[in-house]
Design a protein around this motif. Structure first.
Motif, PDB file in Angstrom:
ATOM      1  N   LYS A 214       0.831  -1.202   0.000  1.00 25.30           N
ATOM      2  CA  LYS A 214       0.000   0.000   0.000  1.00 25.30           C
ATOM      3  C   LYS A 214       0.864   1.251   0.000  1.00 25.30           C
ATOM      4  O   LYS A 214       1.687   1.468   0.891  1.00 25.30           O
ATOM      5  N   ALA A 215       0.677   2.121  -1.011  1.00 22.38           N
ATOM      6  CA  ALA A 215       1.380   3.393  -1.092  1.00 22.38           C
ATOM      7  C   ALA A 215       0.564   4.478  -0.388  1.00 22.38           C
ATOM      8  O   ALA A 215      -0.596   4.273  -0.009  1.00 22.38           O
ATOM      9  N   VAL A 216       1.186   5.663  -0.205  1.00 24.97           N
ATOM     10  CA  VAL A 216       0.473   6.789   0.405  1.00 24.97           C
ATOM     11  C   VAL A 216       0.708   8.045  -0.433  1.00 24.97           C
ATOM     12  O   VAL A 216       1.784   8.235  -0.996  1.00 24.97           O
ATOM     13  N   GLN A 217      -0.308   8.893  -0.504  1.00 24.03           N
ATOM     14  CA  GLN A 217      -0.177  10.162  -1.200  1.00 24.03           C
ATOM     15  C   GLN A 217       0.228  11.232  -0.199  1.00 24.03           C
ATOM     16  O   GLN A 217      -0.412  11.416   0.836  1.00 24.03           O
ATOM     17  N   LEU A 218       1.306  11.957  -0.499  1.00 21.34           N
ATOM     18  CA  LEU A 218       1.813  12.997   0.393  1.00 21.34           C
ATOM     19  C   LEU A 218       1.385  14.385  -0.035  1.00 21.34           C
ATOM     20  O   LEU A 218       1.324  15.303   0.787  1.00 21.34           O
ATOM     21  N   LYS A 219       1.089  14.559  -1.318  1.00 17.43           N
ATOM     22  CA  LYS A 219       0.708  15.873  -1.840  1.00 17.43           C
ATOM     23  C   LYS A 219      -0.145  15.686  -3.085  1.00 17.43           C
ATOM     24  O   LYS A 219       0.131  14.785  -3.891  1.00 17.43           O
TER      25      LYS A 219
ATOM     26  N   VAL B 259       5.133  12.810  -8.850  1.00 19.02           N
ATOM     27  CA  VAL B 259       6.453  12.316  -8.468  1.00 19.02           C
ATOM     28  C   VAL B 259       6.265  11.130  -7.534  1.00 19.02           C
ATOM     29  O   VAL B 259       5.585  11.244  -6.504  1.00 19.02           O
ATOM     30  N   LEU B 260       6.848  10.004  -7.904  1.00 17.57           N
ATOM     31  CA  LEU B 260       6.774   8.787  -7.088  1.00 17.57           C
ATOM     32  C   LEU B 260       8.146   8.563  -6.460  1.00 17.57           C
ATOM     33  O   LEU B 260       9.148   8.420  -7.168  1.00 17.57           O
ATOM     34  N   SER B 261       8.208   8.571  -5.149  1.00 16.11           N
ATOM     35  CA  SER B 261       9.502   8.391  -4.482  1.00 16.11           C
ATOM     36  C   SER B 261       9.477   7.159  -3.601  1.00 16.11           C
ATOM     37  O   SER B 261       8.414   6.627  -3.252  1.00 16.11           O
ATOM     38  N   ILE B 262      10.675   6.731  -3.234  1.00 14.17           N
ATOM     39  CA  ILE B 262      10.860   5.576  -2.361  1.00 14.17           C
ATOM     40  C   ILE B 262      11.740   6.002  -1.187  1.00 14.17           C
ATOM     41  O   ILE B 262      12.784   6.640  -1.374  1.00 14.17           O
ATOM     42  N   GLY B 263      11.317   5.655   0.015  1.00 12.92           N
ATOM     43  CA  GLY B 263      12.152   5.862   1.191  1.00 12.92           C
ATOM     44  C   GLY B 263      12.411   7.316   1.525  1.00 12.92           C
ATOM     45  O   GLY B 263      11.580   8.199   1.296  1.00 12.92           O
ATOM     46  N   THR B 264      13.612   7.569   2.046  1.00  8.60           N
ATOM     47  CA  THR B 264      13.944   8.911   2.534  1.00  8.60           C
ATOM     48  C   THR B 264      14.112   9.918   1.411  1.00  8.60           C
ATOM     49  O   THR B 264      14.262  11.117   1.676  1.00  8.60           O
ATOM     50  N   MET B 265      14.076   9.457   0.154  1.00  8.98           N
ATOM     51  CA  MET B 265      14.078  10.398  -0.955  1.00  8.98           C
ATOM     52  C   MET B 265      12.858  11.310  -0.929  1.00  8.98           C
ATOM     53  O   MET B 265      12.832  12.369  -1.560  1.00  8.98           O
ATOM     54  N   ALA B 266      11.830  10.919  -0.171  1.00  9.75           N
ATOM     55  CA  ALA B 266      10.631  11.751  -0.056  1.00  9.75           C
ATOM     56  C   ALA B 266      10.963  13.131   0.490  1.00  9.75           C
ATOM     57  O   ALA B 266      10.342  14.131   0.101  1.00  9.75           O
ATOM     58  N   LYS B 267      11.945  13.190   1.382  1.00 11.86           N
ATOM     59  CA  LYS B 267      12.313  14.481   1.966  1.00 11.86           C
ATOM     60  C   LYS B 267      12.869  15.420   0.906  1.00 11.86           C
ATOM     61  O   LYS B 267      12.475  16.596   0.837  1.00 11.86           O
ATOM     62  N   GLN B 268      13.783  14.920   0.070  1.00  5.86           N
ATOM     63  CA  GLN B 268      14.335  15.760  -1.000  1.00  5.86           C
ATOM     64  C   GLN B 268      13.261  16.183  -1.994  1.00  5.86           C
ATOM     65  O   GLN B 268      13.256  17.322  -2.479  1.00  5.86           O
ATOM     66  N   VAL B 269      12.335  15.269  -2.294  1.00  5.41           N
ATOM     67  CA  VAL B 269      11.255  15.609  -3.234  1.00  5.41           C
ATOM     68  C   VAL B 269      10.366  16.696  -2.633  1.00  5.41           C
ATOM     69  O   VAL B 269       9.962  17.643  -3.323  1.00  5.41           O
ATOM     70  N   SER B 270      10.075  16.584  -1.338  1.00  5.89           N
ATOM     71  CA  SER B 270       9.250  17.606  -0.685  1.00  5.89           C
ATOM     72  C   SER B 270       9.937  18.965  -0.713  1.00  5.89           C
ATOM     73  O   SER B 270       9.301  19.997  -0.969  1.00  5.89           O
ATOM     74  N   GLU B 271      11.249  18.975  -0.460  1.00  3.75           N
ATOM     75  CA  GLU B 271      12.001  20.224  -0.524  1.00  3.75           C
ATOM     76  C   GLU B 271      11.991  20.794  -1.935  1.00  3.75           C
ATOM     77  O   GLU B 271      11.898  22.027  -2.126  1.00  3.75           O
ATOM     78  N   ALA B 272      12.065  19.925  -2.919  1.00  6.10           N
ATOM     79  CA  ALA B 272      12.164  20.362  -4.310  1.00  6.10           C
ATOM     80  C   ALA B 272      10.838  20.874  -4.863  1.00  6.10           C
ATOM     81  O   ALA B 272      10.816  21.636  -5.831  1.00  6.10           O
ATOM     82  N   SER B 273       9.737  20.463  -4.249  1.00  7.54           N
ATOM     83  CA  SER B 273       8.437  20.723  -4.880  1.00  7.54           C
ATOM     84  C   SER B 273       7.432  21.415  -3.975  1.00  7.54           C
ATOM     85  O   SER B 273       6.238  21.438  -4.289  1.00  7.54           O
ATOM     86  N   PHE B 274       7.897  22.009  -2.874  1.00  8.12           N
ATOM     87  CA  PHE B 274       6.955  22.596  -1.920  1.00  8.12           C
ATOM     88  C   PHE B 274       6.103  23.695  -2.550  1.00  8.12           C
ATOM     89  O   PHE B 274       4.959  23.927  -2.143  1.00  8.12           O
TER      90      PHE B 274
ATOM     91  N   LEU C 167       5.441  23.852  -5.933  1.00  9.57           N
ATOM     92  CA  LEU C 167       5.075  23.421  -7.286  1.00  9.57           C
ATOM     93  C   LEU C 167       3.748  22.677  -7.274  1.00  9.57           C
ATOM     94  O   LEU C 167       3.423  21.978  -6.303  1.00  9.57           O
ATOM     95  N   ASP C 168       3.025  22.792  -8.353  1.00 11.95           N
ATOM     96  CA  ASP C 168       1.725  22.122  -8.467  1.00 11.95           C
ATOM     97  C   ASP C 168       1.934  20.707  -9.009  1.00 11.95           C
ATOM     98  O   ASP C 168       1.789  20.447 -10.201  1.00 11.95           O
ATOM     99  N   ILE C 169       2.301  19.826  -8.101  1.00 13.02           N
ATOM    100  CA  ILE C 169       2.526  18.428  -8.479  1.00 13.02           C
ATOM    101  C   ILE C 169       1.874  17.530  -7.436  1.00 13.02           C
ATOM    102  O   ILE C 169       1.553  17.953  -6.328  1.00 13.02           O
ATOM    103  N   SER C 170       1.696  16.279  -7.794  1.00 13.98           N
ATOM    104  CA  SER C 170       1.324  15.253  -6.823  1.00 13.98           C
ATOM    105  C   SER C 170       2.579  14.514  -6.382  1.00 13.98           C
ATOM    106  O   SER C 170       3.527  14.348  -7.174  1.00 13.98           O
ATOM    107  N   HIS C 171       2.602  14.089  -5.139  1.00 12.86           N
ATOM    108  CA  HIS C 171       3.760  13.357  -4.619  1.00 12.86           C
ATOM    109  C   HIS C 171       3.255  12.131  -3.880  1.00 12.86           C
ATOM    110  O   HIS C 171       2.409  12.225  -2.976  1.00 12.86           O
ATOM    111  N   TYR C 172       3.788  10.984  -4.275  1.00  6.20           N
ATOM    112  CA  TYR C 172       3.410   9.710  -3.663  1.00  6.20           C
ATOM    113  C   TYR C 172       4.646   9.016  -3.087  1.00  6.20           C
ATOM    114  O   TYR C 172       5.677   8.940  -3.742  1.00  6.20           O
ATOM    115  N   ASP C 173       4.509   8.530  -1.861  1.00  8.64           N
ATOM    116  CA  ASP C 173       5.518   7.642  -1.285  1.00  8.64           C
ATOM    117  C   ASP C 173       5.041   6.218  -1.562  1.00  8.64           C
ATOM    118  O   ASP C 173       4.077   5.742  -0.951  1.00  8.64           O
ATOM    119  N   MET C 174       5.710   5.536  -2.469  1.00  5.46           N
ATOM    120  CA  MET C 174       5.246   4.216  -2.891  1.00  5.46           C
ATOM    121  C   MET C 174       5.506   3.129  -1.837  1.00  5.46           C
ATOM    122  O   MET C 174       4.861   2.086  -1.852  1.00  5.46           O
TER     123      MET C 174
END
Length: 553
Positions: free
Chosen positions: A424-429, A436-451, A453-460
Motif C-alpha cells: 500500500k502506497a500513500v499520497q503525500l501531496k 512524483v513517485l519516491s521511495i524511502g527517505t528520498m521523499a524528503k528531497q522531493v518535498s524540498e524540491a516541490s513545496f 510546485l503544483d505536483i502530486s507526490h506519492y511515497d510508494m
C-alpha cells in the motif's frame, strides 16, 4: 586522520608490519594485498601518497581503501573482507604460468580469516606450490571483537595451550609464529627467512589494534573509525548536547529489543556488525536470542532460514552492500522455500566517504527480480518501526527492509506501533498533471524540491509488490510521471514503474531519476547527492523542466 575521519585503529596496529613488508619485499613487483583495507593507511603514506593523504576519503581525493587505479602499489582493490588469499593465490598462479619469480603477500585479520571465502582460498592454496605468504594479523578484533571457534583456537595458540593439531599446517601451509607484530626487527628477520621458502606459508603475528594511542588501545571498537579527534591528545571531539533525531540503525536496534520482549520467537542475527547495526542492544539485553556469526553473510542468511523453518522470527541485519555476498542463499535457501525471514538492510543508498565498495545502491535491483520477496523502503523512523512490527506479526513471504546510514528527521520517533498494509502506497501531496513517485527517505528531497510546485507526490513504500491500484489512478490522472530513488537506475524502482506502464499500455511521459549507471566514488552524502542529481535543488530543476515540457515535445 584527526580532521578527515577514517579507519584509525587498524592502521595504527600494523605500522611495524607495513614498514617491514616494504623493507623486505620488492614492492610493487612483489605483490602485497591488504584484506579489507582498513589497515592500509600507513601503506599509502609509504607508497607515494604522503603529500596527498590529507585528501583521504574526500571528494576527488584518495580512497580510504586500496585501489588499483590509484597506485601500482595497490595491487588489488578491496573494501569487503576475506578476499586477499584468493586474490594473492590468483596472482601467484599467474606469475608461475608466466615464468615470473616474485612474491605474493596477503595480510588478513583474525576476524576476516574466519570467513568462508578465506578458507576456500587456504584450501586451494594448500594443494598448490604457488609462492604465497599469508600474514595473519591477530589482534582478536575486527570492527567488533572477533567471535567463533577459530577465534578461540587462535587464543589457545597465543597462550601456548594449543599443542597439537595445528589447523594451518593441516592445510599444507608452512606455519610460523606467533610472533610479536610490534617488534620490527623480529618481523624483518622472519620475513627474510620466509622469502627463502617456496610454496604456501603463513606467518602468525600478534598485534594490538590502535597501538601507540592509549585511547585507541583502550577502546578499540570506538577508535576503529572514531570520527574527528584531537591530533595532539587523541581525545574525541565533544559532540553537541543538542537533542538530535536518532540514527536509523538505533531505531532498528531499540525497536527490535522492544518487539523481542513482547514476542519470544524473535531472534536477531548479524555477520560481525553488532555495533554498526545496533544489534548490540539486543545482545546486551537478550543475549540468548541475538547472534553475531562473524564475517559470514552466507551463513547468516541460511542460519536465518533454518530458524524460520522452526517457527522462529529471524531479523537478519546485514549492510546492503554486504548482502550481495549472500545472493545465492537469499534465492535458494529463503525465497524458493518462501520462508518469512526479515532482512534489515542497513546502509542502503549512498553512504559517503567509504565509497564505491560500500554504497548500497544495488539492493533494489538485485532483490526485485526474486519471486516471493517483499521489498519495503521506510520514509522515516516511524515507518521503519511499523514495518518491523508488521513483519514480526507474521507474513506469508520473506521481506527486505532497506534504510540509510545516518540520522533520521524525527525527535518524537518512538510512537505506538501500527500495522502497515502490504503493498500500500500513500499520497503525500495532491496536484495536477505531474506526479512524483519516491521511495524511502528520498521523499524528503522531493518535498524540498516541490513545496511550491503544483505536483502530486506519492511515497510508494513498497517496491514489491507495487500498489497497482494507486498506480492506475496516477497514470489516468497525470500526463507526466517522475520516479526518484537512491538506487541504481538500472532494474530497480523506476524500472518497475516503466514495466507497469508498458504492461498496461500507458503512454505517459516517464522520467527515472536515481543513481547513474556507474560506480560512485567517495565523498560526503550531501556532495554525492549533488553529484548524482538527488539533492533538493537538482530535483527541483528536473521537476520544473518536465513541468514545462509539452506532452508532444
Amino acid at each position: 586522520m584527526a580532521t578527515k575521519e577514517g579507519h584509525l585503529g587498524a592502521s595504527l596496529g600494523v605500522v611495524e608490519l607495513t614498514i617491514a613488508i616494504h623493507y623486505v619485499f620488492n614492492t610493487p613487483i612483489d605483490q602485497l594485498i591488504w584484506d579489507v583495507g582498513h589497515q592500509a593507511y600507513g601503506h599509502k603514506i609509504l607508497t607515494g601518497r604522503k603529500d596527498v593523504f590529507h585528501t583521504n576519503r574526500q571528494l576527488g581525493g584518495i580512497s580510504g581503501f586500496p585501489k588499483r587505479s590509484e597506485s601500482e602499489f595497490d595491487t588489488f582493490g578491496v573494501g569487503h573482507s576475506s578476499t586477499s588469499i584468493s586474490a594473492a593465490l590468483g596472482m601467484a598462479i599467474a606469475s608461475k604460468l608466466k615464468g615470473e619469480d616474485k612474491h605474493h603477500i596477503a595480510v588478513i585479520g583474525d576476524a576476516s580469516i574466519a570467513s568462508g571465502m578465506a578458507f576456500e582460498g587456504l584450501n586451494h592454496a594448500g594443494v598448490t606450490d604457488a609462492n604465497v605468504l599469508v600474514i595473519l594479523n591477530d589482534n582478536a578484533i575486527g570492527i567488533d571483537p572477533s567471535v567463533g571457534a577459530l577465534k578461540q583456537y587462535l587464543t589457545n595458540v597465543k597462550k601456548s595451550t594449543q599443542k597439537r593439531n595445528n589447523i594451518i599446517e593441516a592445510l599444507n601451509f608452512d606455519y610460523s609464529g606467533p610472533i610479536d607484530g610490534h617488534n620490527l626487527n623480529k618481523i624483518i628477520s622472519e620475513l627474510e627467512r620466509l622469502k627463502t621458502i617456496k610454496g604456501p606459508k603463513l606467518l602468525h603475528i600478534i598485534t594490538t589494534k590502535g597501538k601507540g594511542l592509549k585511547q585507541a588501545e583502550a577502546d578499540q571498537v570506538k577508535y576503529h573509525a572514531p570520527g574527528k579527534f584531537n591530533a595532539k591528545t587523541g581525545d574525541l571531539e565533544i559532540t553537541s548536547s543538542k537533542v538530535l533525531p536518532p540514527k536509523y540503525q538505533d531505531v532498528f536496534g531499540y525497536t527490535l529489543v522492544e518487539l523481542a520482549k513482547q514476542n519470544k520467537k524473535i531472534v536477531g542475527i548479524t555477520p560481525a556488525m553488532p555495533t554498526g547495526s545496533s544489534l548490540k542492544y539486543m545482545m546486551d539485553e537478550i543475549p540468548e536470542r541475538a547472534f553475531d556469526v562473524g564475517i559470514a553473510e552466507q551463513h547468516a542468511v541460511t542460519l536465518a532460514a533454518g530458524m524460520a523453518t522452526q517457527g522462529l522470527v529471524p531479523f537478519c541485519n546485514i549492510y546492503s552492500t554486504f548482502l550481495q555476498r549472500a545472493y545465492d542463499q537469499i534465492i535458494h535457501d529463503v525465497a524458493i522455500q518462501n520462508l518469512p525471514v526479515i532482512f534489515c538492510l542497513d546502509r542502503s543508498g549512498l553512504v559517503g566517504e567509504d565509497g564505491a565498495t560500500h554504497h548500497g545502491v544495488f539492493d533494489l535491483s538485485y532483490l526485485r527480480c526474486i519471486p516471493n520477496l517483499i521489498i519495503f523502503v521506510p520514509r522515516n523512523e516511524v515507518e521503519l518501526r511499523n514495518i518491523m512490527y508488521t513483519a514480526q506479526l507474521g507474513l506469508d513471504h520473506p521481506i527486505a527492509i532497506r534504510y540509510p546510514r545516518g540520522r533520521g528527521e524525527m525527535i518524537d520517533w518512538k510512537q505506538s506501533f501500527s500495522r502497515i498494509e502490504i503493498g500500500k502506497a500513500v499520497q503525500l501531496k495532491k496536484g495536477n498533471d505531474l506526479a512524483v513517485l519516491s521511495i524511502g527517505t528520498m521523499a524528503k528531497q522531493v518535498s524540498e524540491a516541490s513545496f511550491d510546485l503544483d505536483i502530486s507526490h506519492y511515497d510508494m513504500r513498497f517496491v514489491k509488490p507495487l500498489d497497482e491500484n494507486i498506480l492506475h489512478t496516477i497514470f489516468k490522472t497525470h500526463s507526466k510521471v517522475i520516479t526518484v530513488e537512491d538506487n541504481s537506475v538500472k532494474g530497480a524502482f523506476g524500472s518497475a514503474i516503466l514495466e507497469f506502464a508498458a504492461i498496461h499500455n500507458y503512454k505517459n511521459t516517464i522520467q527515472v531519476i536515481g543513481i547513474p549507471d556507474r560506480f560512485i566514488e567517495h565523498g560526503s552524502v550531501k556532495e554525492l547527492h549533488e553529484l548524482t542529481g538527488l539533492d533538493g535543488i537538482s530535483l527541483s530543476k528536473q521537476i520544473k523542466a518536465l513541468l514545462r515540457k509539452s506532452p508532444l515535445d
